[in-house]
Design a protein around this motif. Structure first.
Motif, PDB file in Angstrom:
ATOM      1  N   HIS A 164      -7.216   1.207  -6.942  1.00  8.73           N
ATOM      2  CA  HIS A 164      -6.932   2.538  -6.404  1.00  8.73           C
ATOM      3  C   HIS A 164      -7.579   2.724  -5.036  1.00  8.73           C
ATOM      4  O   HIS A 164      -7.928   3.855  -4.661  1.00  8.73           O
ATOM      5  CB  HIS A 164      -7.419   3.619  -7.382  1.00  8.73           C
ATOM      6  CG  HIS A 164      -6.704   3.601  -8.695  1.00  8.73           C
ATOM      7  ND1 HIS A 164      -7.315   3.895  -9.888  1.00  8.73           N
ATOM      8  CD2 HIS A 164      -5.421   3.313  -9.014  1.00  8.73           C
ATOM      9  CE1 HIS A 164      -6.459   3.795 -10.875  1.00  8.73           C
ATOM     10  NE2 HIS A 164      -5.300   3.439 -10.366  1.00  8.73           N
ATOM     11  N   PHE A 175      -1.381  -0.240 -11.476  1.00 13.15           N
ATOM     12  CA  PHE A 175      -1.997  -0.529 -10.182  1.00 13.15           C
ATOM     13  C   PHE A 175      -2.972  -1.688 -10.291  1.00 13.15           C
ATOM     14  O   PHE A 175      -3.661  -1.841 -11.312  1.00 13.15           O
ATOM     15  CB  PHE A 175      -2.760   0.692  -9.654  1.00 13.15           C
ATOM     16  CG  PHE A 175      -1.901   1.886  -9.372  1.00 13.15           C
ATOM     17  CD1 PHE A 175      -1.401   2.120  -8.103  1.00 13.15           C
ATOM     18  CD2 PHE A 175      -1.593   2.796 -10.378  1.00 13.15           C
ATOM     19  CE1 PHE A 175      -0.612   3.234  -7.839  1.00 13.15           C
ATOM     20  CE2 PHE A 175      -0.810   3.902 -10.129  1.00 13.15           C
ATOM     21  CZ  PHE A 175      -0.320   4.122  -8.857  1.00 13.15           C
ATOM     22  N   THR A 192       0.830  -1.207   0.000  1.00  9.79           N
ATOM     23  CA  THR A 192       0.000   0.000   0.000  1.00  9.79           C
ATOM     24  C   THR A 192       0.861   1.254   0.000  1.00  9.79           C
ATOM     25  O   THR A 192       0.565   2.236  -0.691  1.00  9.79           O
ATOM     26  CB  THR A 192      -0.934  -0.014   1.224  1.00  9.79           C
ATOM     27  OG1 THR A 192      -1.771  -1.163   1.163  1.00  9.79           O
ATOM     28  CG2 THR A 192      -1.794   1.239   1.266  1.00  9.79           C
ATOM     29  N   GLU A 246       1.972   1.891  -3.427  1.00 11.83           N
ATOM     30  CA  GLU A 246       0.874   2.427  -4.238  1.00 11.83           C
ATOM     31  C   GLU A 246       0.752   3.927  -4.039  1.00 11.83           C
ATOM     32  O   GLU A 246       0.621   4.690  -5.000  1.00 11.83           O
ATOM     33  CB  GLU A 246      -0.439   1.736  -3.873  1.00 11.83           C
ATOM     34  CG  GLU A 246      -0.578   0.324  -4.377  1.00 11.83           C
ATOM     35  CD  GLU A 246      -1.950  -0.248  -4.080  1.00 11.83           C
ATOM     36  OE1 GLU A 246      -2.413  -1.089  -4.860  1.00 11.83           O
ATOM     37  OE2 GLU A 246      -2.550   0.146  -3.062  1.00 11.83           O
TER      38      GLU A 246
END
Length: 400
Positions: free
Chosen positions: A347, A344, A296, A299
């Motif tokens: 999202h 990704f 995470t 990301e």
């Protein structure tokens, strides 16, 4: 260099192009009421190089639009038979495909010479006509490449795909102007062309095969992302040293202040791990790999890097040009929207910016459980998504 010499070159700068729309209508000609044929002359540095033809068909003003389009013949007649009933009303199948429908804009001709026969340029020309002639009640109709009666059909088809057109029947694609997606697609086309023009024209005569239509991170896009990650890594490590364990106050500035509020009270050890995410993604790119987030935290770092890359393209063009100048051009250069779409898995982490979703990071939150979201709580940000692809836990940290 003359235009004739330039037309055989392997590069083409879209900034050289302009388009002029023309329509002549006899003042008392009833046949022109609600039905117009517009021609567009495409120019490079003022010299005509190509043409485009568009039929503007106003349902509310054109009488029996079916008959008028059939009388025109060619592709317009073909379209009329597919989307209109003989009485002039829209067919039930066509109405079901459209959110809101009032009129038609039909493209039935596009002629561009080499090296301008590029789908992005065609999409920009189509988009210019859409902006000029429609509102949010139009169906924009283009041919597929299978239609032999339309010059430039294959190019118009690809333009439609880039502008979020949907298939209708066997040989038409349709853009619904009442939807937001086509407008977003048009914005992406314009941004890509601007970037290509600013940082090096696209090689339009390359011998790429159809497989190159699959999106990929181009060398130049990767270089700009790497530049952004390096900038943010430097900033993050400076802030790690400056902040220590101090919590961030509301309204604070800086990289860590750009994260969701739920991270504002994390300690220096957490911030060091967040700073390392920029280094890890930068290391991926420097090693020739795509920066695919493995946690995470990564990301979030990649989202911030994409945003920073957009700023660099706008505010630091010389710095960007120096970094990418020696790299080959590619049809997906500076396609940062494509980075968001492809790099990704999801999202979900962006939900943490929405104050109305406070608490969604809690694994026990009902929405979190229903949607299967994982590792949104700050202390879970650096837990690998997949142990098989986890980074080396002994890799250490960069020295601030």
């Amino acid at each position: 260099m003359t235009l004739s010499q330039q037309s055989t070159a392997v590069v083409a700068d879209p900034a050289l192009l302009s388009v002029e729309f023309r329509h002549e209508h006899q003042l008392l000609d009833r046949s022109g009421d609600g039905f117009q044929i517009w021609t567009a002359q495409v120019r490079a540095e003022g010299t005509p190089i190509g043409t485009m033809r568009v039929g503007r068909c106003l349902y509310w003003k054109g009488g029996n639009l079916h008959d008028r389009m059939v009388d025109e013949g060619h592709f317009l007649a073909h379209v009329a038979r597919q989307v209109l009933d003989p009485d002039g009303s829209f067919s039930s199948d066509f109405e079901e495909e459209m959110e809101m429908l009032s009129s038609l804009l039909v493209f039935d001709h596009l002629e561009l010479p080499s090296p301008w026969q590029e789908p992005l340029i065609a999409a920009a020309l189509v988009s210019a006509a859409i902006d000029r002639f429609t509102d949010n009640y139009y169906a924009v109709i283009l041919p597929t490449g299978a239609i032999g009666i339309v010059q430039g059909a294959a190019l118009l088809h690809r333009a439609g795909e880039l502008l979020a057109a949907e298939e209708f029947g066997e040989d038409l694609v349709v853009i619904d102007t009442s939807l937001a997606l086509p407008e977003e697609a048009a914005r992406r086309v314009r941004e890509r062309l601007r970037s290509l023009s600013q940082y090096g024209p696209l090689d339009l005569d390359s011998d790429d095969d159809e497989d190159d239509e699959v999106w990929e991170l181009s060398p130049r896009t990767a270089a700009v992302l790497l530049l952004a990650l390096e900038d943010q890594s430097r900033q993050a490590w400076e802030e790690v040293t400056a902040l220590g364990d101090e919590p961030l106050a509301a309204g604070a500035a800086g990289l860590f202040a750009s994260l969701p509020r739920i991270t504002f009270h994390q300690l220096a050890a957490w911030r060091r791990e967040m700073a390392r995410t920029f280094d890890d993604l930068a290391s991926d790119i420097a090693g020739g790999a795509d920066p695919l987030p493995r946690s995470t935290g990564e990301e979030m770092a990649l989202h911030l890097a994409i945003s920073r890359a957009r700023q660099l393209l706008k505010d630091r063009p010389k710095q960007v040009a120096e970094r990418i100048g020696a790299l080959p051009t590619h049809r997906y250069d500076m396609d940062l929207d494509g980075c968001s779409d492809v790099l990704f898995l999801d999202h979900d982490v962006l939900m943490l910016f929405d104050s109305q979703l406070d608490g969604i990071e809690d694994p026990k939150d009902a929405t979190n459980q229903a949607l299967g979201m994982v590792n949104l709580a700050p202390l879970d940000w650096f837990t690998p998504f997949d142990t098989d692809t986890a980074r080396d836990p002994e890799r250490g940290f960069r020295t601030p």
